[in-house]
Write a protein that holds these residues in place. Structure first.
Motif, mmCIF file in Angstrom:
data_model
loop_
_atom_site.group_PDB
_atom_site.id
_atom_site.type_symbol
_atom_site.label_atom_id
_atom_site.label_comp_id
_atom_site.label_asym_id
_atom_site.label_seq_id
_atom_site.Cartn_x
_atom_site.Cartn_y
_atom_site.Cartn_z
ATOM 1 N N UNK A 13 -19.277 -12.431 14.267
ATOM 2 C CA UNK A 13 -19.695 -11.043 14.100
ATOM 3 C C UNK A 13 -19.375 -10.176 15.296
ATOM 4 N N UNK A 14 -19.036 -10.809 16.431
ATOM 5 C CA UNK A 14 -18.623 -10.032 17.596
ATOM 6 C C UNK A 14 -17.242 -9.454 17.313
ATOM 7 N N UNK A 15 -17.066 -8.186 17.630
ATOM 8 C CA UNK A 15 -15.798 -7.496 17.378
ATOM 9 C C UNK A 15 -15.158 -7.107 18.709
ATOM 10 N N UNK A 16 -13.835 -6.940 18.742
ATOM 11 C CA UNK A 16 -13.170 -6.542 19.987
ATOM 12 C C UNK A 16 -13.722 -5.212 20.505
ATOM 13 N N UNK A 17 -13.878 -5.111 21.810
ATOM 14 C CA UNK A 17 -14.480 -3.926 22.431
ATOM 15 C C UNK A 17 -13.704 -2.655 22.088
ATOM 16 N N UNK A 18 -12.419 -2.775 21.829
ATOM 17 C CA UNK A 18 -11.608 -1.593 21.508
ATOM 18 C C UNK A 18 -12.068 -0.907 20.223
ATOM 19 N N UNK A 19 -12.791 -1.638 19.372
ATOM 20 C CA UNK A 19 -13.235 -1.071 18.095
ATOM 21 C C UNK A 19 -14.673 -0.555 18.153
ATOM 22 N N UNK A 20 -15.306 -0.619 19.313
ATOM 23 C CA UNK A 20 -16.714 -0.206 19.447
ATOM 24 C C UNK A 20 -16.865 1.301 19.254
ATOM 25 N N UNK A 21 -17.967 1.724 18.632
ATOM 26 C CA UNK A 21 -18.201 3.168 18.456
ATOM 27 C C UNK A 21 -18.464 3.843 19.791
ATOM 28 N N UNK A 22 -17.930 5.022 19.948
ATOM 29 C CA UNK A 22 -18.134 5.785 21.191
ATOM 30 C C UNK A 22 -18.801 7.121 20.873
ATOM 31 N N UNK A 23 -19.733 7.070 19.919
ATOM 32 C CA UNK A 23 -20.440 8.276 19.485
ATOM 33 C C UNK A 23 -21.920 8.269 19.870
ATOM 34 N N UNK A 24 -22.287 7.373 20.790
ATOM 35 C CA UNK A 24 -23.682 7.288 21.211
ATOM 36 C C UNK A 24 -24.494 6.256 20.447
ATOM 37 N N UNK A 25 -23.874 5.580 19.472
ATOM 38 C CA UNK A 25 -24.565 4.538 18.709
ATOM 39 C C UNK A 25 -24.939 3.385 19.629
ATOM 40 N N UNK A 26 -26.194 2.952 19.646
ATOM 41 C CA UNK A 26 -26.552 1.789 20.464
ATOM 42 C C UNK A 26 -25.980 0.514 19.855
ATOM 43 N N UNK A 27 -25.361 -0.307 20.700
ATOM 44 C CA UNK A 27 -24.752 -1.563 20.269
ATOM 45 C C UNK A 27 -25.043 -2.639 21.316
ATOM 46 N N UNK A 28 -24.820 -3.887 20.925
ATOM 47 C CA UNK A 28 -24.864 -4.984 21.875
ATOM 48 C C UNK A 28 -23.464 -5.194 22.423
ATOM 49 N N UNK A 29 -23.343 -5.349 23.729
ATOM 50 C CA UNK A 29 -22.061 -5.654 24.356
ATOM 51 C C UNK A 29 -22.127 -7.064 24.915
ATOM 52 N N UNK A 30 -21.003 -7.753 24.862
ATOM 53 C CA UNK A 30 -20.912 -9.133 25.332
ATOM 54 C C UNK A 30 -19.839 -9.238 26.396
ATOM 55 N N UNK A 84 -17.247 -5.453 29.278
ATOM 56 C CA UNK A 84 -17.475 -6.208 28.048
ATOM 57 C C UNK A 84 -16.176 -6.414 27.289
ATOM 58 N N UNK A 85 -16.120 -7.529 26.584
ATOM 59 C CA UNK A 85 -14.943 -7.853 25.789
ATOM 60 C C UNK A 85 -15.209 -7.713 24.297
ATOM 61 N N UNK A 86 -16.506 -7.743 23.903
ATOM 62 C CA UNK A 86 -16.864 -7.686 22.491
ATOM 63 C C UNK A 86 -18.134 -6.866 22.290
ATOM 64 N N UNK A 87 -18.349 -6.455 21.044
ATOM 65 C CA UNK A 87 -19.534 -5.680 20.703
ATOM 66 C C UNK A 87 -20.029 -6.090 19.319
ATOM 67 N N UNK A 88 -21.285 -5.707 19.029
ATOM 68 C CA UNK A 88 -21.886 -5.982 17.727
ATOM 69 C C UNK A 88 -22.976 -4.946 17.479
#
Length: 99
Positions: A13-30, A84-88
């Protein structure tokens, strides 16, 4: 809660950091064995050495890490920026959908 978050280190379920939302949505970073609760944005109190506002970046708190400890065994640490390398997305809270 910390133990249940540590279990996230080993699930899909961890996704590449390049695909993480940058709109202020709280996420987990790994980053390795470190998990943090972050959002991409700015903080008005964060300024650079010239007193200018910092550019938008990952801002959050490390919540799972074997590197950050105190007498009670864990410590939260506020962080600006991340390697971070991944996000969820945040996992659902257990029992949150119950009346």
């Amino acid at each position: 809660m910390i133990d249940s978050l540590k279990s996230l280190l080993h699930i899909d379920g961890w996704q590449p950091i390049e695909t993480a939302p940058k709109d202020g949505t709280p996420v987990l970073l790994l980053e390795g064995d470190i998990i943090g609760l972050f959002y991409f944005g700015t903080e008005p109190d964060f300024v650079n050495f010239r007193g200018k506002p910092m550019k938008p970046n990952w801002i959050g708190t490390i919540i799972v890490s074997d590197l950050v400890r105190n007498e009670s065994g864990c410590k939260m640490l506020k962080v600006y920026g991340s390697d971070a390398t991944h996000w969820m997305l945040l996992p659902p809270v257990s029992g949150a959908d119950q009346p």
